[in-house]
Design a protein around this motif. Structure first.
Motif, PDB file in Angstrom:
ATOM      1  N   PRO A  98      -8.091  -5.445  -1.733  1.00 12.23           N
ATOM      2  CA  PRO A  98      -7.394  -4.844  -0.582  1.00 12.23           C
ATOM      3  C   PRO A  98      -7.232  -5.841   0.557  1.00 12.23           C
ATOM      4  O   PRO A  98      -8.163  -6.561   0.923  1.00 12.23           O
ATOM      5  CB  PRO A  98      -8.313  -3.681  -0.180  1.00 12.23           C
ATOM      6  CG  PRO A  98      -9.660  -4.038  -0.722  1.00 12.23           C
ATOM      7  CD  PRO A  98      -9.415  -4.832  -1.967  1.00 12.23           C
TER       8      PRO A  98
ATOM      9  N   ARG B 241       0.826  -1.206   0.000  1.00 13.80           N
ATOM     10  CA  ARG B 241       0.000   0.000   0.000  1.00 13.80           C
ATOM     11  C   ARG B 241       0.866   1.264   0.000  1.00 13.80           C
ATOM     12  O   ARG B 241       0.467   2.292  -0.570  1.00 13.80           O
ATOM     13  CB  ARG B 241      -0.923  -0.009   1.223  1.00 13.80           C
ATOM     14  CG  ARG B 241      -1.973   1.092   1.191  1.00 13.80           C
ATOM     15  CD  ARG B 241      -2.961   0.924   2.337  1.00 13.80           C
ATOM     16  NE  ARG B 241      -3.679  -0.331   2.257  1.00 13.80           N
ATOM     17  CZ  ARG B 241      -4.772  -0.533   1.513  1.00 13.80           C
ATOM     18  NH1 ARG B 241      -5.249   0.465   0.781  1.00 13.80           N
ATOM     19  NH2 ARG B 241      -5.383  -1.694   1.509  1.00 13.80           N
TER      20      ARG B 241
ATOM     21  N   TRP C 160      -2.287  -4.806  -1.624  1.00 11.29           N
ATOM     22  CA  TRP C 160      -3.282  -5.252  -2.587  1.00 11.29           C
ATOM     23  C   TRP C 160      -2.890  -6.632  -3.106  1.00 11.29           C
ATOM     24  O   TRP C 160      -1.818  -6.802  -3.678  1.00 11.29           O
ATOM     25  CB  TRP C 160      -3.357  -4.270  -3.750  1.00 11.29           C
ATOM     26  CG  TRP C 160      -3.651  -2.864  -3.323  1.00 11.29           C
ATOM     27  CD1 TRP C 160      -2.749  -1.911  -2.948  1.00 11.29           C
ATOM     28  CD2 TRP C 160      -4.939  -2.263  -3.198  1.00 11.29           C
ATOM     29  NE1 TRP C 160      -3.391  -0.751  -2.601  1.00 11.29           N
ATOM     30  CE2 TRP C 160      -4.744  -0.938  -2.741  1.00 11.29           C
ATOM     31  CE3 TRP C 160      -6.242  -2.711  -3.426  1.00 11.29           C
ATOM     32  CZ2 TRP C 160      -5.793  -0.059  -2.531  1.00 11.29           C
ATOM     33  CZ3 TRP C 160      -7.296  -1.837  -3.210  1.00 11.29           C
ATOM     34  CH2 TRP C 160      -7.069  -0.529  -2.766  1.00 11.29           C
TER      35      TRP C 160
END
Length: 223
Positions: A209, A21, A214
């Motif tokens: 997510p 992220r 991810w």
């Protein structure tokens, strides 16, 4: 590196388990990330992904062949996977290992099957190489819970595993041990692959997510 963000491009030279992220948060809206990444929770189940970033979210994923060493904060011997190692036989110069979703949490069974892969595997010729990245992508997209990978004296292989069997494509051969269920599964998946012969650029990938980033998930549908 937040002080220098946002970046137009992020290019990775190691393979994370998920797209971090921090990378998407520090990439400019409309920027690009190119990274090898896991496409399933199995060692060596890696492809390279090119993605656009919009509002800190990776979109418009495109798959490519290629991978690098696992991204990890700890020292790992270069011949071993850093993640998803379910069994290891380390006799010295050429350690053998097995990674299989169906055998996760069952180390004694995984080790016994790995021992059979090393000592007494059944082999049969196949008409194509197991290192075709579209075969890996097809297996990960259609039956990810059956996916398996291993390294043995015969070489590195990708294939299927069940609670009592393993079957792999290794150097132009189908190698199997156990009950035969995994062999039948792998043959069925290969028949599907032969019927479609999907290219990587035809396969659909999306990001889900998860904690820290991810996860890349492949679809059994084609673009």
């Amino acid at each position: 590196h937040p002080p220098a963000a946002p970046f137009d491009r992020v290019i990775a030279w190691a393979t994370p388990t998920v797209i971090p992220r921090a990378w998407t948060d520090q990439t400019r809206h409309g920027g690009r990330i190119v990274t090898p990444v896991k496409i399933a929770p199995v060692a060596s189940a890696n492809l390279t992904v090119a993605a656009s970033v919009r509002d800190s979210t990776p979109t418009d994923l495109r798959l490519h062949a290629g991978s690098f060493v696992d991204m990890t904060p700890r020292d790992v011997p270069p011949h071993l996977p850093a993640y998803f190692l379910d069994a290891l036989l380390d006799d010295g110069d050429a350690p053998a290992w097995l990674s299989a979703v169906a055998l996760r949490g069952r180390p004694e069974v995984a080790r016994a099957l790995l021992h059979e892969l090393v000592r007494r595997p059944r082999t049969e010729a196949v008409s194509f190489q197991g290192d075709d990245p579209s075969v890996l992508a097809h297996l990960a997209a259609t039956r990810p819970d059956d996916l398996a990978a291993a390294f043995t004296p015969l070489g590195r292989g990708i294939g299927c595993a069940t609670a009592g069997s393993v079957a792999l494509l290794v150097e132009g051969a189908l190698v199997s041990v156990g009950t035969g269920e995994a062999r039948d599964l792998l043959r069925a998946r290969l028949d599907e692959w032969r019927d479609r012969r999907p290219r990587l650029d035809e396969m659909v990938a999306r990001c889900v997510p998860v904690d820290g980033g991810w996860r890349v998930v492949l679809s059994p549908d084609w673009a």
